[in-house]
Every structure is written in C-alpha cells, then in structure tokens.
Design a protein around this motif. Structure first.
Motif, PDB file in Angstrom:
ATOM      1  N   THR A   5       0.859  -1.163   0.000  1.00 53.12           N
ATOM      2  CA  THR A   5       0.000   0.000   0.000  1.00 53.12           C
ATOM      3  C   THR A   5       0.901   1.221   0.000  1.00 53.12           C
ATOM      4  OG1 THR A   5      -1.583  -1.216   1.324  1.00 53.12           O
ATOM      5  CG2 THR A   5      -1.881   1.150   1.197  1.00 53.12           C
ATOM      6  N   CYS A   7       0.646   4.977  -0.245  1.00 52.54           N
ATOM      7  CA  CYS A   7      -0.462   5.916  -0.116  1.00 52.54           C
ATOM      8  C   CYS A   7       0.026   7.330   0.092  1.00 52.54           C
ATOM      9  CB  CYS A   7      -1.315   5.591   1.098  1.00 52.54           C
ATOM     10  SG  CYS A   7      -1.993   3.974   1.165  1.00 52.54           S
ATOM     11  N   CYS A   9      -2.295   9.410   1.872  1.00 52.70           N
ATOM     12  CA  CYS A   9      -3.607   9.253   2.483  1.00 52.70           C
ATOM     13  C   CYS A   9      -4.040  10.546   3.149  1.00 52.70           C
ATOM     14  CB  CYS A   9      -3.587   8.157   3.530  1.00 52.70           C
ATOM     15  SG  CYS A   9      -3.359   6.537   2.858  1.00 52.70           S
ATOM     16  N   GLY A  30      -8.233   7.715   2.514  1.00 57.35           N
ATOM     17  CA  GLY A  30      -8.328   7.247   1.141  1.00 57.35           C
ATOM     18  C   GLY A  30      -6.957   7.326   0.518  1.00 57.35           C
ATOM     19  N   GLY A  31      -6.696   6.459  -0.424  1.00 54.39           N
ATOM     20  CA  GLY A  31      -5.379   6.485  -1.024  1.00 54.39           C
ATOM     21  C   GLY A  31      -5.249   5.514  -2.167  1.00 54.39           C
ATOM     22  N   LEU A  32      -4.015   5.245  -2.531  1.00 53.77           N
ATOM     23  CA  LEU A  32      -3.694   4.355  -3.629  1.00 53.77           C
ATOM     24  C   LEU A  32      -3.023   3.106  -3.088  1.00 53.77           C
ATOM     25  CD1 LEU A  32      -2.226   6.976  -6.102  1.00 53.77           C
ATOM     26  CD2 LEU A  32      -4.527   5.993  -6.112  1.00 53.77           C
ATOM     27  N   GLY A  44      -4.459   0.625  -7.524  1.00 55.43           N
ATOM     28  CA  GLY A  44      -5.857   0.478  -7.147  1.00 55.43           C
ATOM     29  C   GLY A  44      -6.209   1.509  -6.093  1.00 55.43           C
ATOM     30  N   ALA A  45      -7.479   1.632  -5.813  1.00 50.23           N
ATOM     31  CA  ALA A  45      -7.944   2.597  -4.809  1.00 50.23           C
ATOM     32  C   ALA A  45      -8.277   1.871  -3.514  1.00 50.23           C
ATOM     33  CB  ALA A  45      -9.177   3.327  -5.322  1.00 50.23           C
ATOM     34  N   THR A  46      -8.133   2.571  -2.414  1.00 54.15           N
ATOM     35  CA  THR A  46      -8.481   2.023  -1.108  1.00 54.15           C
ATOM     36  C   THR A  46      -9.130   3.117  -0.270  1.00 54.15           C
ATOM     37  OG1 THR A  46      -7.633   0.861   0.840  1.00 54.15           O
ATOM     38  CG2 THR A  46      -6.178   2.491  -0.151  1.00 54.15           C
ATOM     39  N   GLY A  47     -10.022   2.725   0.593  1.00 54.05           N
ATOM     40  CA  GLY A  47     -10.668   3.646   1.522  1.00 54.05           C
ATOM     41  C   GLY A  47     -10.969   2.914   2.816  1.00 54.05           C
ATOM     42  N   GLY A  68     -10.420  -2.217  -0.567  1.00 51.07           N
ATOM     43  CA  GLY A  68      -9.513  -1.839  -1.635  1.00 51.07           C
ATOM     44  C   GLY A  68      -9.655  -2.784  -2.811  1.00 51.07           C
TER      45      GLY A  68
END
Length: 161
Positions: A5, A7, A9, A30-32, A44-47, A68
């Motif tokens: 991960t 991020c 964020c 939230g992040g990458l 990808g995206a993650t929250g 994610g």
C-alpha cells in the motif's frame, strides 16, 4: 505474493497531537494501493475508517477497517481489510508530527480474475493475515482537524493474492 500500500492518504480526525490516555480520535482515509507481484500490476484505490485511542504520551492504538481493489494484467482482486496498529507519534514543531506504525490485520480477498500463474489448489476467496508497517507525518490544521500523509507496506501470507 505480497501487496504494497503506497499511499498519500488523507485523514480527517479529531483529537490532539499528544496522546492523552483514554482520549479517542477517529477519521477516514483514502489512497492508492500498488500490488507488488511477479505480474504486471496497476494501481488500485483504497478507503477505510479508523478509531484511535491514546495509551501513553506518544503512543496510540488504532483499529481500522476498509476496502480496496487492485487489478493487473490478467487478474483482479477485491480486499476487505481490518487492522490493529500501534502508532508512535512525536512532535518536531507545533505544526509537524512524525508517525511510525506497525500492526497485525486480516484481509478477506476475492480474486475475480485468476492470473496465469497461481498456487495450485488455492481458493479464489478467503482470509489472510497481514502485517502493516509504515511512516508518515501529521500536519495539524487547527485543534481538531489534521492531515496525515503516510506511506506503508503490508505483507500478506499468500503467494497469489
């Protein structure tokens, strides 16, 4: 395989920079997410959301959960994650607070597209243990709102996630 991960964020949280014992904080992030595999990977995206409690002057314990998704050349995976982290946060100046974290977690994975190379007999969905570690910095805006920029690495105990 391990996934990473990476991020930048954004956290919105309430609380103080110094961990007052028993004081709760919370926020969203939230992040990458970038998988680190033998395959061709894509971001990808993650929250997620989290709650934090101060346990000692510079020490926090955090509980978080989130979602994610990452894709690559010939595969796609959804991850539902839950983690417990220990954070050490100090203060260099009034407006900059470095953070180091590590922890344990679990991720529910659902592989929608299997890669050409995968572990024989492995399930396309299930649970896996994770170990997150990372560093970052917290930038206070005012007494209750803060921005955190972090970068982390999460090791998973599965080769073909």
């Amino acid at each position: 395989m391990r996934w990473q991960t990476v991020c930048v964020c954004i956290f919105l949280m309430c609380g103080t920079a110094i961990a007052n014992k028993g004081v709760w904080q919370g926020g969203i992030r939230g992040g990458l997410m970038h998988p680190y595999t033998e395959l061709k990977d894509e971001m990808g995206a993650t929250g997620s959301g989290f709650v934090r409690v101060g346990v000692h002057r510079f020490w926090f314990v955090e509980l978080g959960a989130g979602y994610g998704r990452f894709d690559g050349n010939g595969y796609g995976t959804d991850l539902w994650m839950g983690e417990t982290r220990v954070l050490f946060q100090t203060s260099i100046r009034k407006w900059i607070h470095p953070i180091v974290f590590w922890g344990l977690g679990a991720a529910r994975h659902s592989i929608h597209q299997l890669p050409a190379v995968f572990t024989n007999g492995s399930d396309t969905s299930g649970w896996v243990m994770t170990i997150p570690v990372g560093i970052g910095v917290q930038l206070p805006f005012n007494g209750v709102t803060r921005l955190e920029l972090i970068s982390g690495y999460t090791y998973t105990y599965r080769d073909d996630l």
